[in-house]
Design a protein around this motif. Structure first.
Motif, PDB file in Angstrom:
ATOM      1  N   ALA A  90       0.571  -1.364   0.041  1.00 43.56           N
ATOM      2  CA  ALA A  90      -0.106  -0.071   0.063  1.00 43.56           C
ATOM      3  C   ALA A  90       0.731   1.179   0.094  1.00 43.56           C
ATOM      4  O   ALA A  90       0.445   2.322  -0.618  1.00 43.56           O
ATOM      5  N   GLY A  91       1.851   1.275   0.493  1.00 44.09           N
ATOM      6  CA  GLY A  91       2.897   2.395   0.605  1.00 44.09           C
ATOM      7  C   GLY A  91       4.038   2.434  -0.501  1.00 44.09           C
ATOM      8  O   GLY A  91       3.682   1.850  -1.467  1.00 44.09           O
ATOM      9  N   ARG A  92       4.980   3.350  -0.551  1.00 47.61           N
ATOM     10  CA  ARG A  92       5.903   3.535  -1.284  1.00 47.61           C
ATOM     11  C   ARG A  92       7.148   2.493  -1.099  1.00 47.61           C
ATOM     12  O   ARG A  92       8.144   2.159  -1.824  1.00 47.61           O
ATOM     13  N   GLU A  93       6.893   1.638  -0.090  1.00 44.20           N
ATOM     14  CA  GLU A  93       8.038   0.686   0.561  1.00 44.20           C
ATOM     15  C   GLU A  93       7.450  -0.671   0.086  1.00 44.20           C
ATOM     16  O   GLU A  93       6.388  -0.828  -0.040  1.00 44.20           O
ATOM     17  N   PRO A  94       8.328  -1.512   0.001  1.00 47.65           N
ATOM     18  CA  PRO A  94       8.055  -3.045  -0.277  1.00 47.65           C
ATOM     19  C   PRO A  94       7.062  -3.593   0.897  1.00 47.65           C
ATOM     20  O   PRO A  94       7.322  -3.098   2.026  1.00 47.65           O
ATOM     21  N   ALA A  95       6.352  -4.391   0.570  1.00 50.42           N
ATOM     22  CA  ALA A  95       5.575  -4.984   1.718  1.00 50.42           C
ATOM     23  C   ALA A  95       5.750  -6.554   1.941  1.00 50.42           C
ATOM     24  O   ALA A  95       5.802  -7.284   0.877  1.00 50.42           O
ATOM     25  N   GLY A  96       5.965  -6.881   3.167  1.00 49.89           N
ATOM     26  CA  GLY A  96       6.173  -8.234   3.377  1.00 49.89           C
ATOM     27  C   GLY A  96       4.882  -8.932   4.152  1.00 49.89           C
ATOM     28  O   GLY A  96       4.579  -8.528   5.239  1.00 49.89           O
ATOM     29  N   VAL A  97       4.638 -10.149   3.678  1.00 52.60           N
ATOM     30  CA  VAL A  97       3.286 -10.851   4.304  1.00 52.60           C
ATOM     31  C   VAL A  97       3.569 -12.226   4.560  1.00 52.60           C
ATOM     32  O   VAL A  97       4.306 -12.868   3.905  1.00 52.60           O
ATOM     33  N   LEU A  98       3.404 -12.525   5.579  1.00 53.16           N
ATOM     34  CA  LEU A  98       3.348 -14.043   6.159  1.00 53.16           C
ATOM     35  C   LEU A  98       1.788 -14.519   6.141  1.00 53.16           C
ATOM     36  O   LEU A  98       1.007 -14.126   6.766  1.00 53.16           O
ATOM     37  N   ILE A  99       1.805 -15.630   5.157  1.00 51.67           N
ATOM     38  CA  ILE A  99       0.331 -16.424   4.951  1.00 51.67           C
ATOM     39  C   ILE A  99       0.480 -17.537   5.903  1.00 51.67           C
ATOM     40  O   ILE A  99       1.145 -18.519   5.585  1.00 51.67           O
ATOM     41  N   VAL A 100      -0.425 -17.245   6.947  1.00 51.96           N
ATOM     42  CA  VAL A 100      -0.377 -18.650   7.635  1.00 51.96           C
ATOM     43  C   VAL A 100      -1.576 -19.392   7.163  1.00 51.96           C
ATOM     44  O   VAL A 100      -2.729 -18.930   7.283  1.00 51.96           O
ATOM     45  N   PRO A 101      -1.616 -20.775   6.603  1.00 52.38           N
ATOM     46  CA  PRO A 101      -2.627 -21.414   6.411  1.00 52.38           C
ATOM     47  C   PRO A 101      -3.913 -21.906   7.500  1.00 52.38           C
ATOM     48  O   PRO A 101      -3.226 -21.926   8.708  1.00 52.38           O
ATOM     49  N   ALA A 102      -4.947 -22.415   7.160  1.00 54.88           N
ATOM     50  CA  ALA A 102      -5.856 -22.811   8.292  1.00 54.88           C
ATOM     51  C   ALA A 102      -5.179 -24.057   9.064  1.00 54.88           C
ATOM     52  O   ALA A 102      -4.355 -24.953   8.319  1.00 54.88           O
TER      53      ALA A 102
END
Length: 128
Positions: A87-99
């Motif tokens: 969403a910003g001007r910086e890269p975003a890191g996301v951790l996807i935790v499965p069910a």
């Protein structure tokens, strides 16, 4: 800045979680099940999805957007397709935790719990 893998080198972690990095305004669509979670580990993440109640309307249904700031967790409440982007001007890191478990295993556990409760229910005094 964290040393996160890029989208092209996504690999599941030891617990089945996936850690990925998104460039600013890069969109990645992913199908998620109920019970999964998204954790923003770097930067701000924009989550885009359609409301399950309006799924019968198809692509006419409006897209909903949620902002997830660094350190926040967003639990997935409905199965469907979710768009992830920085969403910003910086890269975003996301951790996807499965069910945690598959729906069949969860249904079997509920059935066993109900059957056990029924079998162990107290008997009436008039019956043997």
């Amino acid at each position: 800045m964290h040393d996160l893998p890029t989208l092209s080198s996504v690999a599941p972690g030891a617990s089945g979680s996936t850690l990925l990095r998104l460039a600013p305004h890069q969109v990645h669509w992913i199908a998620l099940r109920r019970g999964a979670s998204l954790v923003a580990v770097e930067g701000t993440l924009c989550l885009t999805y359609r409301d399950v109640a309006l799924v019968s309307a198809g692509h006419v249904a409006p897209l909903l957007a949620r902002r997830i700031d660094e350190g926040e967790r967003y639990p997935i409440e409905d199965r469907g397709w979710y768009g992830l982007s920085g969403a910003g001007r910086e890269p975003a890191g996301v951790l996807i935790v499965p069910a945690a478990t598959s729906p069949l295993i969860a249904m079997a556990r509920r059935w066993i719990a109900r059957a056990s409760a029924w079998a162990l229910r107290p008997t009436r005094e008039g019956r043997a």
